[in-house]
Design an enzyme around this catalytic site. Structure first.
Site, PDB file in Angstrom:
ATOM      1  N   GLU A 296      42.074  33.733  38.447  1.00 30.59           N
ATOM      2  CA  GLU A 296      41.648  33.002  39.658  1.00 30.59           C
ATOM      3  C   GLU A 296      40.160  32.705  39.633  1.00 30.59           C
ATOM      4  OE1 GLU A 296      39.811  32.066  43.192  1.00 30.59           O
ATOM      5  OE2 GLU A 296      39.566  34.088  42.418  1.00 30.59           O
TER       6      GLU A 296
ATOM      7  N   HIS B 250      32.131  40.367  44.879  1.00 29.89           N
ATOM      8  CA  HIS B 250      31.308  40.080  43.692  1.00 29.89           C
ATOM      9  C   HIS B 250      30.013  40.904  43.684  1.00 29.89           C
ATOM     10  CE1 HIS B 250      33.444  35.989  42.719  1.00 29.89           C
ATOM     11  NE2 HIS B 250      34.251  36.867  43.283  1.00 29.89           N
TER      12      HIS B 250
ATOM     13  N   ASP C 214      43.133  39.010  38.247  1.00 33.32           N
ATOM     14  CA  ASP C 214      41.996  39.127  37.327  1.00 33.32           C
ATOM     15  C   ASP C 214      40.783  39.821  37.940  1.00 33.32           C
ATOM     16  OD1 ASP C 214      41.912  36.807  38.985  1.00 33.32           O
ATOM     17  OD2 ASP C 214      40.307  35.965  37.764  1.00 33.32           O
TER      18      ASP C 214
HETATM   19 ZN    ZN Z   1      36.214  36.380  43.657  1.00 34.20          ZN
HETATM   20 ZN    ZN Z   2      39.002  36.836  45.018  1.00 33.02          ZN
END
Ligand code: ZN
Ligand code: ZN
Length: 392
Positions: A133, A359, A76
């Protein structure tokens, strides 16, 4: 084997960039899981689609070895925009592969393709492609849908990329790798009254203040100082800023709790509740308490860690770290490692370009890590399912 993997690198690099350009969020990985399932089928594996929503499991059996292992990749992406310009930049506004799961998927497919050709092992490998996840519960859902009943595993392995380590470098460490990630809520129920006449009610705000200031005594005074623990209040809701002469009935507090061991995790759950109830009693009000167990900690088992370490040393030689700090993030691989002895390894992703860590809107999986990552998975299977001694 190495030549075979090298020959597949142009294909795998294109595949990785294609996945990167078409990110899909948790449980929406329709395109990604179709690509995964088709490539596994093409390589000659038995394929199970739709486990845990969009999850896929490919099985490769060879020889008569009785041992079965599971290898996990997550598929994902994240709901965030990609800001850096690159030819394979996300084509979907507000979605991007900012954690490198495009790379993880590619590595495991590369390993399946190579092992399906060379078949230099004896036993069963389940290639587990997990949805969701990133906080949406894909691993739990796969387990609930019967992952280990349908595909019993004697060991499970997970891999995550790690900026800061070289792409031909790996960290394989026994013990805690990622923290548990839980949520908690406390509601103090008093009796609202006029702000000028507190004696006519029971003030939950003063109680909440006492609770909040005592909260850090849990990690500071209760938990073993040698055991990491985090308790944070992250939300407080009470009263109305437009009604500064009103003591409200309720104060709602919420936060997070992190730990690296099941014992400390249980302790945090019990202690936050005890403090909430005790504070309520002290102020003659009531408290409601809920603790939501979200993700257990990822703790590498000694046996699987030795097995992974052996494979890592074969591939990376001196560039294997056996000491590496655990992450305060979580990974729901913990649900798989709760069903069979597990090991979660860190593969280098090279320097964090312009500070782009996981991220971050400029992050990208490093294609230089594809070859080393595929080689690691392949070597792990060959060693794990060869009858060679786990300890060397
Ligand atoms: Zn992550
Ligand atoms: Zn990850």
């Amino acid at each position: 084997m190495s030549d075979l993997i090298d020959a597949d690198l142009p294909f795998l690099t294109d595949l990785r960039r294609g996945l990167h350009a078409h990110p899909e969020l948790g449980f929406e990985e329709e395109r990604t899981s179709a690509i995964v399932a088709n490539l596994l089928e093409e390589a000659g594996l038995e394929v199970h689609r739709g486990l845990g929503g969009t999850g896929v499991v490919g099985t490769l059996r060879c020889g008569n070895g009785p041992r079965s292992i599971g290898l996990r990749a997550d598929m994902d992406a994240l709901a965030m925009p990609e800001t850096a310009d690159r030819p394979w930049k996300s084509t979907v506004p507000g979605k991007m592969h900012a954690c490198g799961h495009d790379g993880h998927t590619t590595l495991l497919l590369g390993a399946a393709r190579a092992l399906a050709k060379t078949r230099n092992f004896s036993g069963t490998v389940h290639f587990i492609f997990q949805p969701a996840e990133e906080g949406r519960g894909g691993a739990k859902r796969m387990v609930e849908d019967g992952l280990f009943r349908l595909f019993p595993c004697d060991a499970v392995y997970g891999l995550h990329n790690m900026p800061g380590l070289d792409p031909d470098e790996m960290a394989v460490v026994e013990g805690p790798q990622l923290a548990s990630s839980d949520s908690w809520r406390v509601t103090f129920r008093g009796t609202g009254t006029h702000g000028a006449k507190p004696h006519l009610g029971r003030d939950p705000i003063t109680a909440a203040g006492a609770f909040l200031s005592a909260l850090q005594t849990i990690p500071g005074r209760v938990v073993d100082p040698l055991q990491p623990a985090v308790v944070s209040a992250c939300s407080v809701q009470a009263g109305d800023p437009k009604a500064l002469n009103v003591i409200p009935d309720l104060v709602e507090i919420g936060g997070t709790a992190r730990a690296y061991s099941p014992e400390v995790r249980d302790q945090l759950k019990a202690e936050i509740g005890r403090l909430a109830q005790g504070t309520a009693q002290m102020f003659a009000i009531a408290a409601d308490y809920t603790y939501i167990r979200r993700i257990p900690p990822v703790i590498n088992h000694p046996d699987t860690t030795q097995r992974a370490l052996g494979a890592a040393r074969d591939v990376f030689g001196e560039k294997v770290r056996t000491a590496f700090p655990p992450s305060t993030a979580g990974d729901d691989f913990a649900y798989f490692a709760g069903e069979a002895p597990g090991c979660y390894v860190w593969l280098g992703n090279g320097p964090a370009v312009d500070g782009a860590l996981h991220h971050n809107t400029a992050y990208d999986f490093n294609d230089a890590a594809i070859g080393p990552g595929v080689r690691f998975w392949v070597r792990l299977v060959e060693r794990e399912l060869s009858g060679e001694a786990a300890h060397d």
